[in-house]
Enzyme design. Structure first.
Site, PDB file in Angstrom:
ATOM      1  N   LYS A  81      30.517 -11.547  -4.203  1.00 14.21           N
ATOM      2  CA  LYS A  81      31.541 -12.717  -4.467  1.00 14.21           C
ATOM      3  C   LYS A  81      31.014 -13.947  -4.860  1.00 14.21           C
ATOM      4  O   LYS A  81      29.841 -14.400  -4.514  1.00 14.21           O
ATOM      5  CB  LYS A  81      32.366 -12.740  -3.108  1.00 14.21           C
ATOM      6  CG  LYS A  81      33.389 -11.616  -2.835  1.00 14.21           C
ATOM      7  CD  LYS A  81      34.150 -11.840  -1.554  1.00 14.21           C
ATOM      8  CE  LYS A  81      34.764 -10.804  -1.196  1.00 14.21           C
ATOM      9  NZ  LYS A  81      36.123 -10.440  -1.803  1.00 14.21           N
ATOM     10  N   ASP A  95      38.692 -11.163   6.547  1.00 12.66           N
ATOM     11  CA  ASP A  95      38.939  -9.816   6.041  1.00 12.66           C
ATOM     12  C   ASP A  95      39.002  -8.872   7.027  1.00 12.66           C
ATOM     13  O   ASP A  95      39.163  -7.669   6.935  1.00 12.66           O
ATOM     14  CB  ASP A  95      37.667  -9.559   4.869  1.00 12.66           C
ATOM     15  CG  ASP A  95      38.080  -8.638   4.041  1.00 12.66           C
ATOM     16  OD1 ASP A  95      39.303  -8.247   3.525  1.00 12.66           O
ATOM     17  OD2 ASP A  95      37.326  -7.922   3.303  1.00 12.66           O
ATOM     18  N   ASP A 100      32.706  -4.392  -3.696  1.00 13.14           N
ATOM     19  CA  ASP A 100      33.869  -5.536  -3.158  1.00 13.14           C
ATOM     20  C   ASP A 100      34.893  -4.673  -2.974  1.00 13.14           C
ATOM     21  O   ASP A 100      35.855  -5.248  -2.447  1.00 13.14           O
ATOM     22  CB  ASP A 100      33.749  -6.615  -3.908  1.00 13.14           C
ATOM     23  CG  ASP A 100      34.407  -7.675  -3.331  1.00 13.14           C
ATOM     24  OD1 ASP A 100      34.471  -7.698  -2.125  1.00 13.14           O
ATOM     25  OD2 ASP A 100      35.162  -8.688  -4.179  1.00 13.14           O
ATOM     26  N   GLU A 107      35.713  -2.468  -0.759  1.00 14.20           N
ATOM     27  CA  GLU A 107      35.269  -1.849   0.258  1.00 14.20           C
ATOM     28  C   GLU A 107      36.270  -1.178   1.213  1.00 14.20           C
ATOM     29  O   GLU A 107      36.427  -0.507   1.984  1.00 14.20           O
ATOM     30  CB  GLU A 107      34.258  -2.366   1.038  1.00 14.20           C
ATOM     31  CG  GLU A 107      34.650  -3.606   2.129  1.00 14.20           C
ATOM     32  CD  GLU A 107      35.427  -4.702   1.319  1.00 14.20           C
ATOM     33  OE1 GLU A 107      36.221  -5.321   2.113  1.00 14.20           O
ATOM     34  OE2 GLU A 107      35.133  -5.073   0.308  1.00 14.20           O
ATOM     35  N   ARG A 151      39.448  -0.194   1.139  1.00 18.00           N
ATOM     36  CA  ARG A 151      40.067   1.167   1.000  1.00 18.00           C
ATOM     37  C   ARG A 151      39.161   2.365   1.302  1.00 18.00           C
ATOM     38  O   ARG A 151      39.802   3.475   1.773  1.00 18.00           O
ATOM     39  CB  ARG A 151      40.648   1.425  -0.621  1.00 18.00           C
ATOM     40  CG  ARG A 151      39.285   1.497  -1.600  1.00 18.00           C
ATOM     41  CD  ARG A 151      39.752   1.051  -2.996  1.00 18.00           C
ATOM     42  NE  ARG A 151      40.041  -0.402  -2.892  1.00 18.00           N
ATOM     43  CZ  ARG A 151      40.758  -0.971  -3.954  1.00 18.00           C
ATOM     44  NH1 ARG A 151      40.685  -0.198  -5.411  1.00 18.00           N
ATOM     45  NH2 ARG A 151      40.737  -2.216  -4.148  1.00 18.00           N
TER      46      ARG A 151
END
Length: 430
Positions: free
Chosen positions: A206, A217, A276, A278, A280
């Site tokens: 990112k 997150d 990124d 990740e 799921r």
């Protein structure tokens, strides 16, 4: 200001000399001028402004304070650096319900706003366990924390892959809340939360401005934990499984890479085209774990996609479901508890929206943001890992769970949006 400041409500606008002021001073504190239209938002906006005055302790007084208006005030008044002390008013039942809300939201906001150096995967799992134990009756909670190699031994390969690049290894918390006293009681519902305690994006790294807030997150894990706690406090009498998928998504010589293929416990193979994407990958394991419990209701929550924020903004939670009747019930519960929620498209064919030449599916599309329909495609990926073609499953993409900066209604940081909705669904549908 050390004294307790009293806050009252008054119907109608301020006196002409105050213009369009949201609130005005009175002898013992302040009065908020209650608008008939959009009353909740006007109260929350006024309380945000009152917090900016440096007030630390307030008492809500007067007959106009309903439970929802008091909760709107609390939401605006609290900030990351100061939870604020709000003394609620009304009858004992109203005050008790508001204290339950404050207790659960305060915990969820605290852990979500916490530094990622302090809140790492195992610590998140232990904190969630301790919080549920603090609200549940003795003997009703059993748990297991699977760490690192234990994840591989259990077949949870997605969670391990995402978290293996960090020295602080990935964990899965499997918590069983069983108030029935019957060890053979059916599991009525399972909650699954994304617990990425820091997300660098991995090798799909990112930008700094995007990475700065990635301590949030793990907001999905905080949301489902607090929702379960709230339901317990409000009298939940069904057996519920709580599954948190906790990891740090970092770069190292051992981190997972683009082009890797993960084989999941159900045999599904997944090509990594974006490290990124990740969330799921870890939720897939959590959803299969939930399915193994036999629960008829499965709810997952995650700060999953930027695409959901693009679609519904930062005031709404995005809802996805293949079970359309259940989705309508969920929207009704969300409206009842005043949490803005909007259903976005999801069909079985969304499973095919991330094709791979090397595996059953890719984890995204190899374009910025996952391409058009990115939030629906992510939900379609998750639907590969739920039973009964999605019957009884709800997916919440928590677009409204965190604000990067202060605004007129919320302080910067976690909001707790989604907690009340999921708790209401548990109480009604489990």
């Amino acid at each position: 200001m050390s004294d307790v400041v009293q806050i009252t409500l008054q119907q109608g606008g301020a006196a002409e000399k105050w213009g369009k002021a949201l609130f005005t001073p009175v002898n013992n504190g302040f009065q908020i001028h209650l608008k008939q239209q959009d009353a909740l938002r006007s109260v929350q906006k006024a309380s945000r402004s009152l917090d900016n005055l440096g007030l630390t302790e307030v008492k809500l007084t007067g007959e106009l304070w309903t439970q929802e208006l008091q909760w709107a005030f609390y939401q605006g008044f609290c900030s990351a650096r100061k939870s604020g002390t709000v003394h609620f008013c009304g009858d004992d039942s109203t005050k008790m319900q508001l204290e339950y809300l404050a207790r659960c939201f305060s915990w969820a906001k605290k852990v979500t706003n916490q530094s990622p150096d302090d809140l790492y995967p195992e610590q998140l799992a232990k904190s969630a366990l301790a919080f549920i134990e603090s609200v549940a009756a003795k003997g009703t909670v059993r748990s297991e924390i699977l760490l690192d190699q234990q994840l591989l031994d259990a077949g949870w390969n997605g969670l391990h892959a995402v978290g293996r690049g960090s020295a602080r290894k990935p964990v899965m918390l499997v918590l069983d809340y069983n108030p029935t006293g019957d060890a053979s009681a059916v599991v009525s519902a399972a909650l699954v939360g994304k617990g990425i305690t820091f997300d660098s994006g991995g090798y799909s790294i990112k930008a700094t401005e995007s990475m700065l807030t990635m301590k949030c997150d793990m907001g999905g894990a905080a949301t489902v934990t607090a929702a379960l706690a709230l339901a317990i406090l409000q009298g939940l009498n069904k057996r519920v499984r709580l599954i948190l998928c906790c990891a740090e998504n970092l770069i190292s010589s051992n981190a997972y890479k683009l082009g890797d293929i993960i084989t999941y416990k159900n045999g599904t193979t997944v090509e990594i085209v974006n490290t990124d994407a990740e969330g799921r990958l870890v939720l897939a394991d959590g959803l299969m774990c939930a399915a193994e419990s036999g629960a008829g209701l499965i709810i997952d929550a995650a700060t999953l996609t930027g695409a959901a924020v693009t679609a519904v903004g930062s005031e709404y939670t995005a809802l996805f479901a293949l079970d359309k009747a259940l989705a309508q019930k969920a929207l009704s519960y969300a409206e009842t508890v005043q949490e803005l929620t909007w259903q976005l498209p999801l069909e079985l064919w969304h499973q095919q929206q991330c094709p791979s030449a090397y595996a059953d599916t890719a984890n995204s599309r190899p374009v910025k943001g996952g391409g058009a329909g990115g939030a629906s495609n992510a939900a379609g990926f998750l639907s590969r890992f739920v039973p009964n073609e999605g019957k009884g499953w709800l997916h919440f993409d928590l677009a409204a769970a965190f604000n990067n900066t202060n605004n007129a209604y919320w302080a910067a940081g976690a909001t707790g949006q989604g907690i009340r909705t999921i708790s209401a669904i548990l109480l009604a549908e489990a």
